[in-house]
Scaffold this motif. Sequence first.
Motif, mmCIF file in Angstrom:
data_model
loop_
_atom_site.group_PDB
_atom_site.id
_atom_site.type_symbol
_atom_site.label_atom_id
_atom_site.label_comp_id
_atom_site.label_asym_id
_atom_site.label_seq_id
_atom_site.Cartn_x
_atom_site.Cartn_y
_atom_site.Cartn_z
ATOM 1 N N ASP A 76 0.855 -1.197 0.000
ATOM 2 C CA ASP A 76 0.000 0.000 0.000
ATOM 3 C C ASP A 76 0.882 1.235 0.000
ATOM 4 N N PRO A 77 0.813 2.073 -1.044
ATOM 5 C CA PRO A 77 1.653 3.266 -1.107
ATOM 6 C C PRO A 77 1.438 4.226 0.056
ATOM 7 N N ALA A 78 0.319 4.077 0.770
ATOM 8 C CA ALA A 78 0.057 4.962 1.905
ATOM 9 C C ALA A 78 0.910 4.596 3.117
ATOM 10 N N LEU A 79 1.543 3.432 3.094
ATOM 11 C CA LEU A 79 2.375 2.987 4.213
ATOM 12 C C LEU A 79 3.846 3.230 3.915
ATOM 13 N N PRO A 80 4.649 3.509 4.942
ATOM 14 C CA PRO A 80 6.080 3.726 4.727
ATOM 15 C C PRO A 80 6.761 2.487 4.161
ATOM 16 N N GLY A 81 7.714 2.702 3.282
ATOM 17 C CA GLY A 81 8.513 1.616 2.762
ATOM 18 C C GLY A 81 7.802 0.704 1.782
ATOM 19 N N ALA A 82 6.759 1.211 1.132
ATOM 20 C CA ALA A 82 5.992 0.372 0.211
ATOM 21 C C ALA A 82 6.831 -0.017 -1.004
ATOM 22 N N VAL A 83 6.574 -1.221 -1.510
ATOM 23 C CA VAL A 83 7.206 -1.702 -2.737
ATOM 24 C C VAL A 83 6.111 -1.950 -3.766
ATOM 25 N N ASP A 84 6.502 -2.106 -5.026
ATOM 26 C CA ASP A 84 5.505 -2.353 -6.060
ATOM 27 C C ASP A 84 5.380 -3.848 -6.339
ATOM 28 N N ALA A 85 4.364 -4.185 -7.122
ATOM 29 C CA ALA A 85 4.085 -5.593 -7.411
ATOM 30 C C ALA A 85 5.244 -6.264 -8.137
ATOM 31 N N ALA A 86 5.918 -5.520 -9.004
ATOM 32 C CA ALA A 86 7.045 -6.091 -9.752
ATOM 33 C C ALA A 86 8.157 -6.528 -8.800
ATOM 34 N N THR A 87 8.402 -5.731 -7.761
ATOM 35 C CA THR A 87 9.429 -6.088 -6.778
ATOM 36 C C THR A 87 9.044 -7.355 -6.026
ATOM 37 N N VAL A 88 7.779 -7.466 -5.646
ATOM 38 C CA VAL A 88 7.321 -8.665 -4.945
ATOM 39 C C VAL A 88 7.521 -9.893 -5.822
ATOM 40 N N ARG A 89 7.122 -9.801 -7.070
ATOM 41 C CA ARG A 89 7.258 -10.951 -7.966
ATOM 42 C C ARG A 89 8.726 -11.317 -8.168
ATOM 43 N N GLU A 90 9.586 -10.299 -8.285
ATOM 44 C CA GLU A 90 11.011 -10.562 -8.486
ATOM 45 C C GLU A 90 11.616 -11.257 -7.266
ATOM 46 N N LEU A 91 11.351 -10.738 -6.066
ATOM 47 C CA LEU A 91 11.919 -11.332 -4.856
ATOM 48 C C LEU A 91 11.346 -12.718 -4.597
ATOM 49 N N ALA A 92 10.064 -12.888 -4.876
ATOM 50 C CA ALA A 92 9.438 -14.190 -4.662
ATOM 51 C C ALA A 92 10.052 -15.258 -5.548
ATOM 52 N N GLY A 93 10.568 -14.848 -6.676
ATOM 53 C CA GLY A 93 11.177 -15.812 -7.577
ATOM 54 C C GLY A 93 12.476 -16.396 -7.059
ATOM 55 N N TRP A 94 13.049 -15.802 -6.021
ATOM 56 C CA TRP A 94 14.318 -16.267 -5.470
ATOM 57 C C TRP A 94 14.150 -17.118 -4.215
ATOM 58 N N VAL A 95 12.923 -17.278 -3.733
ATOM 59 C CA VAL A 95 12.703 -18.042 -2.505
ATOM 60 C C VAL A 95 11.635 -19.105 -2.750
ATOM 61 N N ALA A 96 11.627 -20.102 -1.897
ATOM 62 C CA ALA A 96 10.638 -21.181 -2.014
ATOM 63 C C ALA A 96 10.230 -21.629 -0.625
ATOM 64 N N GLY A 97 9.010 -22.150 -0.531
ATOM 65 C CA GLY A 97 8.550 -22.710 0.730
ATOM 66 C C GLY A 97 8.106 -21.697 1.759
ATOM 67 N N VAL A 98 7.894 -20.445 1.346
ATOM 68 C CA VAL A 98 7.412 -19.430 2.274
ATOM 69 C C VAL A 98 6.113 -18.830 1.749
ATOM 70 N N GLU A 99 5.279 -18.391 2.672
ATOM 71 C CA GLU A 99 4.024 -17.745 2.333
ATOM 72 C C GLU A 99 4.300 -16.290 1.942
ATOM 73 N N LEU A 100 3.639 -15.817 0.908
ATOM 74 C CA LEU A 100 3.758 -14.422 0.482
ATOM 75 C C LEU A 100 2.546 -13.653 1.000
ATOM 76 N N ILE A 101 2.810 -12.566 1.712
ATOM 77 C CA ILE A 101 1.755 -11.815 2.394
ATOM 78 C C ILE A 101 1.887 -10.340 2.029
ATOM 79 N N GLY A 102 0.773 -9.693 1.751
ATOM 80 C CA GLY A 102 0.777 -8.265 1.452
ATOM 81 C C GLY A 102 0.237 -7.462 2.619
ATOM 82 N N GLU A 103 0.825 -6.301 2.867
ATOM 83 C CA GLU A 103 0.379 -5.420 3.958
ATOM 84 C C GLU A 103 -0.306 -4.188 3.360
ATOM 85 N N PHE A 104 -1.504 -3.864 3.908
ATOM 86 C CA PHE A 104 -2.319 -2.787 3.357
ATOM 87 C C PHE A 104 -2.947 -1.967 4.475
ATOM 88 N N ASP A 105 -3.245 -0.697 4.145
ATOM 89 C CA ASP A 105 -3.923 0.175 5.097
ATOM 90 C C ASP A 105 -5.350 0.443 4.614
#
Length: 205
Positions: A34-63
Amino acid sequence: MALLTSVLVRGINNLSDARYCAGMGADGLIFTLDPALPGAVDAATVRELAGWVAGVELIGEFDEMPVSEINRLVEECGLQRVLLHQRPEAPLSVPALLHAPLFLITSNSLRNEMLLQYSPIFPAGLGVAASLNIDDLPEARQEALAEAATQFPLWLSGAITADNVAGLLNAIHPAGLILEGGNEIKPGLRDFEELEAVFEALEAE
């Protein structure tokens, strides 16, 4: 690494954190979307980082983001859960953790009212995250948190350290902990000293 309880790490914004936390046994990585929260990242960053890890749950934080937009990002990023700061106006497509103030969770009447009001709008499941100031947590509040933990999945966040984490687990029996990620000093360089100490304190023998 087997841990004494489930661990989520929030504020993931770099590959160092994502890979380190996954390797140390974290169950989930929380990305601020959520851009309204400090330190927000975009969807592309999430997809990129998720591609380097396995076996973990991906969770989004929103306001205050509309549920329609949250559900869109859930689909786009492949999220399995969300962490919310506000009660949503419509049902979500995935289970949710609701970040709730400590006074609401530790008051029997307010907690029961919350459950009555919020449960119908979380058909996929509801957990509650409480941010703690460990230096200001009297025994009565610990007992109230322990009672709350018997009513719904209660996740603890805040000033969790290697020195106090065992006591919190023994006194409250939460569903798990939400630890804080951090920023890289420079690309590929990150100081994990504090986070490592907590993970080591949680390591099952």
